[in-house]
Design an enzyme around this catalytic site. Structure first.
Site, PDB file in Angstrom:
ATOM      1  CG  HIS A  24      40.825  51.318  41.938  1.00  0.00           C
ATOM      2  ND1 HIS A  24      40.347  51.373  40.651  1.00  0.00           N
ATOM      3  CD2 HIS A  24      39.831  50.779  42.680  1.00  0.00           C
ATOM      4  CE1 HIS A  24      39.102  50.904  40.629  1.00  0.00           C
ATOM      5  NE2 HIS A  24      38.765  50.548  41.855  1.00  0.00           N
ATOM      6  CG  ASN A  25      48.539  51.150  45.492  1.00  0.00           C
ATOM      7  OD1 ASN A  25      49.378  50.725  44.703  1.00  0.00           O
ATOM      8  ND2 ASN A  25      48.843  51.813  46.591  1.00  0.00           N
ATOM      9  CD  GLU A  55      31.919  58.967  51.238  1.00  0.00           C
ATOM     10  OE1 GLU A  55      32.057  59.673  52.244  1.00  0.00           O
ATOM     11  OE2 GLU A  55      30.888  58.914  50.539  1.00  0.00           O
ATOM     12  CG  ASP A  84      41.495  51.286  55.958  1.00  0.00           C
ATOM     13  OD1 ASP A  84      41.723  51.945  54.933  1.00  0.00           O
ATOM     14  OD2 ASP A  84      41.148  51.820  57.027  1.00  0.00           O
ATOM     15  CB  SER A  85      47.288  50.179  56.505  1.00  0.00           C
ATOM     16  OG  SER A  85      47.520  50.857  55.288  1.00  0.00           O
ATOM     17  CG  ASP A 171      57.575  53.754  55.655  1.00  0.00           C
ATOM     18  OD1 ASP A 171      56.871  53.317  56.577  1.00  0.00           O
ATOM     19  OD2 ASP A 171      57.652  53.235  54.530  1.00  0.00           O
ATOM     20  CE  LYS A 191      56.985  49.687  55.635  1.00  0.00           C
ATOM     21  NZ  LYS A 191      56.324  50.652  54.764  1.00  0.00           N
ATOM     22  CG  HIS A 196      51.598  47.918  59.340  1.00  0.00           C
ATOM     23  ND1 HIS A 196      52.889  48.255  58.946  1.00  0.00           N
ATOM     24  CD2 HIS A 196      50.781  48.709  58.590  1.00  0.00           C
ATOM     25  CE1 HIS A 196      52.834  49.206  58.032  1.00  0.00           C
ATOM     26  NE2 HIS A 196      51.565  49.497  57.794  1.00  0.00           N
TER      27      HIS A 196
END
Ligand code: IMP
Length: 209
Positions: A24-25, A55, A84-85, A171, A191, A196
Site C-alpha cells: 500500500h506504499n 498481518e 519484506d525488508s 539509512d 544507494k 539490498h
C-alpha cells in the site's frame, strides 16, 4: 537445496501483463513500475484493487513476503509481487530484523528506533563489532500457489551519531562496506544501485523475465 532423487524445479517465467504489487506504499509501487515497465509488465497496486493488508506473521523476511504475495495473487487472480525488508545487527542477534518497521512504533519514529539499537550497544563490551546488513526479500506468487522468491543483501557497519538527511528508516546509521558515507548521506541513485533491494530485483529480473 534439492535432495537426492528430487527433480529440480524450473523457475517459472513472468509473462508480460498485469502484476499486482502487494504493497500500500505508493512510493514502492512507483519504483517497481519504473523497474518493470520496460519488460512489458503492468504493475497494479494493492490499493487500486482494494486488497487488504495481511498481518505479517512469518518468522523470516521470505515468509512475510510470501504470505503477502500469495494472498494478493489468490484474491486478485493475477500474479503478485511482495517484499519484506529490514536491518539485521549482528551483535544483537540480528535484531531488529523482521521487526524493523515495528521498532519505530506507530509514529514511525526512526530516530527512536536507531537510539534503541545504540542503547543495546551500551550494554555490550566496547570492542563489540558493529557489523550489520540490510535484507530485502521479494516473493512472486501466482494464483495457483506457485512462488518464486529472491533475497538481496547489503553488508556494512553502524555509526553513531546518525548522519545525513537522505533516504529513510535506518539509512543515517548504516555505512555500506567500502564507503565512508552513510546511506543517509549518499545520493539516492548511488544507494539504489547497491542496495539490498537492487540486489533482490537484479536476481528477479535475471531469473523470471
Ligand atoms: P517493510 O519491508 O516495508 O516492512 O519495511 C521494513 C523496514 O525496514 C522499514 O520500515 C525500514 O525501517 C527498514 N528498512 C528497509 N529497507 C531500508 C533501507 O533501505 N533503508 C533504511 N531502512 C530500511
Amino acid at each position: 537445496m534439492s535432495g537426492e532423487g528430487e527433480v529440480p524445479q524450473a523457475i517459472r517465467k513472468l509473462a508480460p501483463g498485469k502484476l499486482v504489487i502487494a504493497s500500500h506504499n505508493e512510493g514502492k509501487v512507483r519504483e517497481i513500475r519504473a523497474l518493470l515497465g520496460p519488460f512489458g509488465i503492468e504493475p497494479v497496486s494493492a490499493a487500486e484493487l482494494d486488497l487488504p493488508e495481511p498481518e505479517e506473521t512469518g518468522t523470516t523476511f521470505v515468509a512475510n513476503a510470501e504470505l503477502k504475495a500469495l494472498q494478493a495473487a489468490d484474491l486478485s487472480g493475477l500474479p503478485a509481487l511482495a517484499d519484506d525488508s529490514g536491518l539485521c545487527v549482528e551483535a544483537i542477534g540480528n535484531d531488529p530484523g523482521i521487526f524493523s518497521a515495528r521498532w519505530a512504533g506507530p509514529t514511525k519514529d526512526f530516530g527512536m528506533a536507531m537510539q534503541l539499537i545504540e542503547d543495546k550497544f551500551a550494554g555490550l563490551p566496547p570492542e563489540t563489532g558493529r557489523d550489520a546488513h540490510f535484507v530485502c526479500a521479494l516473493a512472486l506468487a501466482w494464483p495457483d500457489g506457485h512462488v518464486e522468491w529472491f533475497e538481496g543483501r547489503v553488508d556494512g557497519t553502524l555509526v553513531w551519531p546518525p548522519r545525513g538527511e537522505n533516504g529513510f528508516g535506518y539509512d543515517p546509521m548504516f555505512v555500506p562496506n567500502g564507503y565512508d558515507e552513510t546511506f543517509g548521506e549518499m545520493e539516492p541513485d548511488a544507494k539504489h544501485a547497491m542496495s539490498h533491494r537492487a540486489d533482490a530485483f537484479n536476481q528477479l529480473v535475471a531469473a523470471v523475465l
